[in-house]
Scaffold this motif. Structure first.
Motif, short mmCIF file in Angstrom:
data_model
loop_
_atom_site.label_atom_id
_atom_site.label_comp_id
_atom_site.label_asym_id
_atom_site.label_seq_id
_atom_site.Cartn_x
_atom_site.Cartn_y
_atom_site.Cartn_z
N GLN A 89 12.59 -48.34 -37.65
CA GLN A 89 11.37 -48.23 -36.84
C GLN A 89 10.56 -47.00 -37.23
OE1 GLN A 89 10.86 -49.14 -32.44
NE2 GLN A 89 11.20 -46.92 -32.37
N ASP A 92 8.81 -47.65 -40.49
CA ASP A 92 7.67 -48.56 -40.31
C ASP A 92 6.50 -47.85 -39.63
OD1 ASP A 92 9.04 -50.59 -41.52
OD2 ASP A 92 9.65 -51.57 -39.66
N VAL A 93 6.80 -47.05 -38.63
CA VAL A 93 5.73 -46.34 -37.95
C VAL A 93 5.06 -45.34 -38.90
CG1 VAL A 93 5.29 -44.58 -36.16
CG2 VAL A 93 6.60 -46.64 -35.60
N SER A 95 4.82 -45.62 -42.11
CA SER A 95 3.99 -46.41 -43.03
C SER A 95 2.70 -46.85 -42.35
CB SER A 95 4.76 -47.66 -43.50
OG SER A 95 5.93 -47.29 -44.16
N ALA A 96 2.82 -47.23 -41.08
CA ALA A 96 1.63 -47.69 -40.34
C ALA A 96 0.62 -46.55 -40.14
CB ALA A 96 2.05 -48.27 -39.00
N ILE A 97 1.13 -45.38 -39.81
CA ILE A 97 0.22 -44.23 -39.64
C ILE A 97 -0.44 -43.89 -40.97
CG2 ILE A 97 0.15 -41.75 -39.16
CD1 ILE A 97 2.16 -42.22 -36.92
N ALA A 99 -1.12 -45.93 -43.29
CA ALA A 99 -2.12 -46.96 -43.60
C ALA A 99 -3.39 -46.82 -42.78
CB ALA A 99 -1.50 -48.35 -43.37
N PHE A 100 -3.25 -46.48 -41.49
CA PHE A 100 -4.41 -46.53 -40.60
C PHE A 100 -5.04 -45.18 -40.27
CE2 PHE A 100 -2.26 -50.55 -39.19
CZ PHE A 100 -3.21 -51.40 -39.73
N ARG A 101 -4.29 -44.10 -40.44
CA ARG A 101 -4.81 -42.83 -39.93
C ARG A 101 -4.90 -41.72 -40.96
NH1 ARG A 101 -1.44 -42.84 -34.17
NH2 ARG A 101 -2.10 -44.95 -33.57
N LYS A 141 11.45 -50.43 -53.15
CA LYS A 141 11.19 -51.63 -52.34
C LYS A 141 10.18 -52.55 -53.03
CE LYS A 141 10.14 -52.66 -47.52
NZ LYS A 141 9.50 -52.14 -46.32
N ASP A 244 0.58 -41.55 -29.43
CA ASP A 244 1.33 -42.76 -29.10
C ASP A 244 2.72 -42.73 -29.73
OD1 ASP A 244 -0.03 -42.84 -31.55
OD2 ASP A 244 -0.04 -45.03 -31.62
N GLN A 245 2.93 -41.86 -30.70
CA GLN A 245 4.23 -41.81 -31.38
C GLN A 245 4.95 -40.47 -31.21
OE1 GLN A 245 5.31 -44.49 -32.36
NE2 GLN A 245 3.58 -45.79 -32.91
N ILE A 246 4.24 -39.47 -30.75
CA ILE A 246 4.88 -38.17 -30.63
C ILE A 246 4.26 -37.40 -29.47
CG2 ILE A 246 3.31 -36.97 -32.26
CD1 ILE A 246 5.93 -35.56 -33.32
N ASN A 271 9.82 -36.93 -30.70
CA ASN A 271 9.52 -38.03 -31.61
C ASN A 271 9.90 -39.34 -30.92
OD1 ASN A 271 9.55 -39.98 -33.61
ND2 ASN A 271 10.34 -38.62 -35.19
N LEU A 272 8.90 -40.11 -30.55
CA LEU A 272 9.14 -41.33 -29.77
C LEU A 272 9.57 -42.52 -30.63
CD1 LEU A 272 6.00 -40.97 -27.47
CD2 LEU A 272 8.38 -40.48 -26.84
N LEU B 3 7.74 -54.15 -39.43
CA LEU B 3 6.61 -53.43 -40.02
C LEU B 3 5.30 -53.98 -39.48
CD1 LEU B 3 5.39 -51.39 -41.99
CD2 LEU B 3 5.62 -53.11 -43.81
N MET B 7 2.52 -51.96 -37.45
CA MET B 7 1.11 -51.91 -37.89
C MET B 7 0.16 -52.23 -36.72
SD MET B 7 0.59 -51.21 -41.19
CE MET B 7 1.57 -50.95 -42.66
N THR B 10 0.33 -49.46 -34.08
CA THR B 10 -0.32 -48.21 -34.50
C THR B 10 -1.84 -48.39 -34.55
OG1 THR B 10 1.62 -47.65 -35.80
CG2 THR B 10 -0.39 -46.46 -36.32
N ARG B 28 7.65 -45.03 -23.68
CA ARG B 28 8.46 -44.80 -24.88
C ARG B 28 9.44 -43.65 -24.68
NH1 ARG B 28 3.85 -46.18 -29.55
NH2 ARG B 28 4.22 -48.43 -29.42
#
Lengths: 407, 47
Positions: A89, A92-93, A95-97, A99-101, A141, A244-246, A271-272, B3, B7, B10, B28
């Motif tokens: 998790q 993935d989070v 990677s998502a951050i 990608a988007f931020r 990967k 949202d994540q920390i 760290n959530l 993932l 995505m 996030t 959370r």
């Protein structure tokens, strides 16, 4: 489990009821979590002993232990080493951050995509560090993707330049002090769409220098291995907290919260996203100011300023400058050293302060690695002495530097 | 969380108001602390 540890845990959580309020949770720091490493983890199959076995093989960088967790090692600004595990998790989070931020400006993201997403990271490429570990994880990967390279920050200058020139990255990332040194090299001929620094404070001077050299937007972010991406920069140059994540709590030296706009003495992070190794109200020694003013960029999240980690760039008689991160990474690799501080006393002499159970062996290894590195840089007359002192914080500021100039 | 859901989460998390972010944080946090207390001796209330 040892009786002392059990008593520590009972004391830590004995007052907790069912309703969880952050302020009621105890603060923890790196020495406490590392001393109780095995009992902190939420997977009983993972132990420090197994991690030590796994990380002996450098080929395991970027590979998962038990196909479940990535392992990273860090030292951090207090000088105590840490081992950090990421579960799926958390990966993935992250990677998502990314990608988007990551990108402060939309136009830089568009240019990056248009130019093939070619990313070059100039980092230490030989250990279990977050940057090279994540980079290798993604390469393993998706081996078919050839859009990402890591250039070892400690390799020969000509090699760094030739690899970057040949690759022509759309995004260049690295430690600001290292990139600032690269910016002085005329034969470095790359034209990235964006430069993203990390790991150290991006000063106004270095930001300007990199902007002048590369002709593109230069930005940074605030992260640490334990917390992941804490804050990402926006188009206004503000570091927006990834709330949202920390959870980020600026506190004074006694752990009491400080208000918006007030400089903290340290930071507590929760760290959530990462459940394998919980970091709950975990102390970082960074000093920050959290702002609640609305940002013109449109993001609603709180943003922060940071007084970051600022080790010294060292200069030598032959005109060579060495970025602190290069020396930091060498010393961090000496497994016998638990804390260190390298002090430049003159162009030809340095003092190494260490904490180690086996000081002589630790010093022998460190000296050999350092002298070899200096020789590669054309510095052949260096004398390194083992100090009787332990690593010291600055008497005035109280801040700690691993690599400092005192000459 | 896959993932894909990370995505989505996030992407949408970056657009929340401060009030909604704080609610999400609390949810959370409760999940994290409950999980830690159930699975980590260090974080357990009683061992």
């Amino acid at each position: 489990m040892q009786g002392r540890t059990v008593r520590f845990i009972r004391k830590l959580y004995e007052d907790l009821g069912e309703d969880i309020s952050l302020g009621d949770l105890p603060m923890v720091d790196k020495p406490a979590l590392m001393a109780n490493f095995d009992s902190v983890l939420t997977d009983r199959n993972i132990t420090m002993q197994r991690i030590n076995e796994f990380t002996k093989d450098i080929d395991n960088v970027g590979r998962m232990i038990d196909d479940k967790y990535l392992i990273f090692k860090t030292s951090g600004s207090t000088g105590n080493p840490a081992v950090v595990l990421y579960d799926k998790q958390m990966i993935d989070v992250s990677s998502a951050i990314a990608a988007f931020r990551t990108f402060a400006r939309r136009e830089d993201f568009k240019a990056f995509m248009k130019n093939g997403k070619k990313t070059a990271g100039v980092f230490a490429d030989h250990g279990f560090y977050l940057a090279c570990g994540m980079s290798r994880y993604l390469s393993l990967k998706m081996p078919e993707k050839k859009t990402k390279i890591t250039v070892d920050v400690n390799s020969d200058e000509d090699e760094i330049v030739s690899r970057l020139n040949a690759f022509q990255p759309a995004m260049l990332s690295g430690y600001p002090s290292n990139l600032a040194l690269l910016a002085d090299i005329d034969k470095l001929d790359i034209h990235p769409d964006v430069v993203i620094t990390g790991g150290e404070l991006l000063t106004r001077e270095i930001r300007q220098k990199l902007t002048d050299k590369f002709g593109c937007y230069v930005q940074t972010h605030y992260s640490c291995t334990e917390g992941g991406e804490i804050a990402c920069e926006c188009s206004e140059g503000h570091l927006h907290i990834n709330s949202d994540q920390i959870i980020v709590e600026p506190v004074d030296r006694d752990g009491r919260p400080v208000g918006f706009g007030v400089q903290s003495d340290k930071v507590l992070i929760t760290n959530l996203a990462n459940h394998i190794q919980p970091f709950i109200r975990y102390e970082l020694t960074d000093r920050i100011i959290v702002h609640d003013e609305r940002c013109p960029c449109g993001k609603s999240s709180y943003w922060l300023e940071i007084e970051g980690r600022t080790d010294d760039i060292l200069s030598f008689g032959n005109g060579v400058d060495i970025a602190p991160m290069s020396l930091y990474k060498i010393l961090e690799e000496v497994s016998e050293i638990s804390r260190f501080q390298l002090v430049q006393k003159s162009y030809e002499s340095m003092e190494l302060r260490i904490v180690s159970a086996d000081r002589e062996t630790a010093f022998e290894k460190a000296e050999r690695e350092l002298l070899e590195f200096f020789a590669q840089k054309g510095i052949h007359n260096m004398k390194i002495t083992l100090s009787d002192l332990t690593p010291q914080a600055d008497k005035i500021s109280g801040k700690f530097k691993h690599i400092l100039k005192d000459m | 969380m896959s993932l894909f859901s990370a995505m989505i989460s996030t992407f949408s998390g970056g657009k929340l108001t401060r009030e909604k972010t704080e609610k999400l944080q609390q949810k959370r946090l409760e999940e994290l602390v409950s999980f830690a207390r159930a699975n980590s001796p260090f974080y357990k209330k009683a061992v």
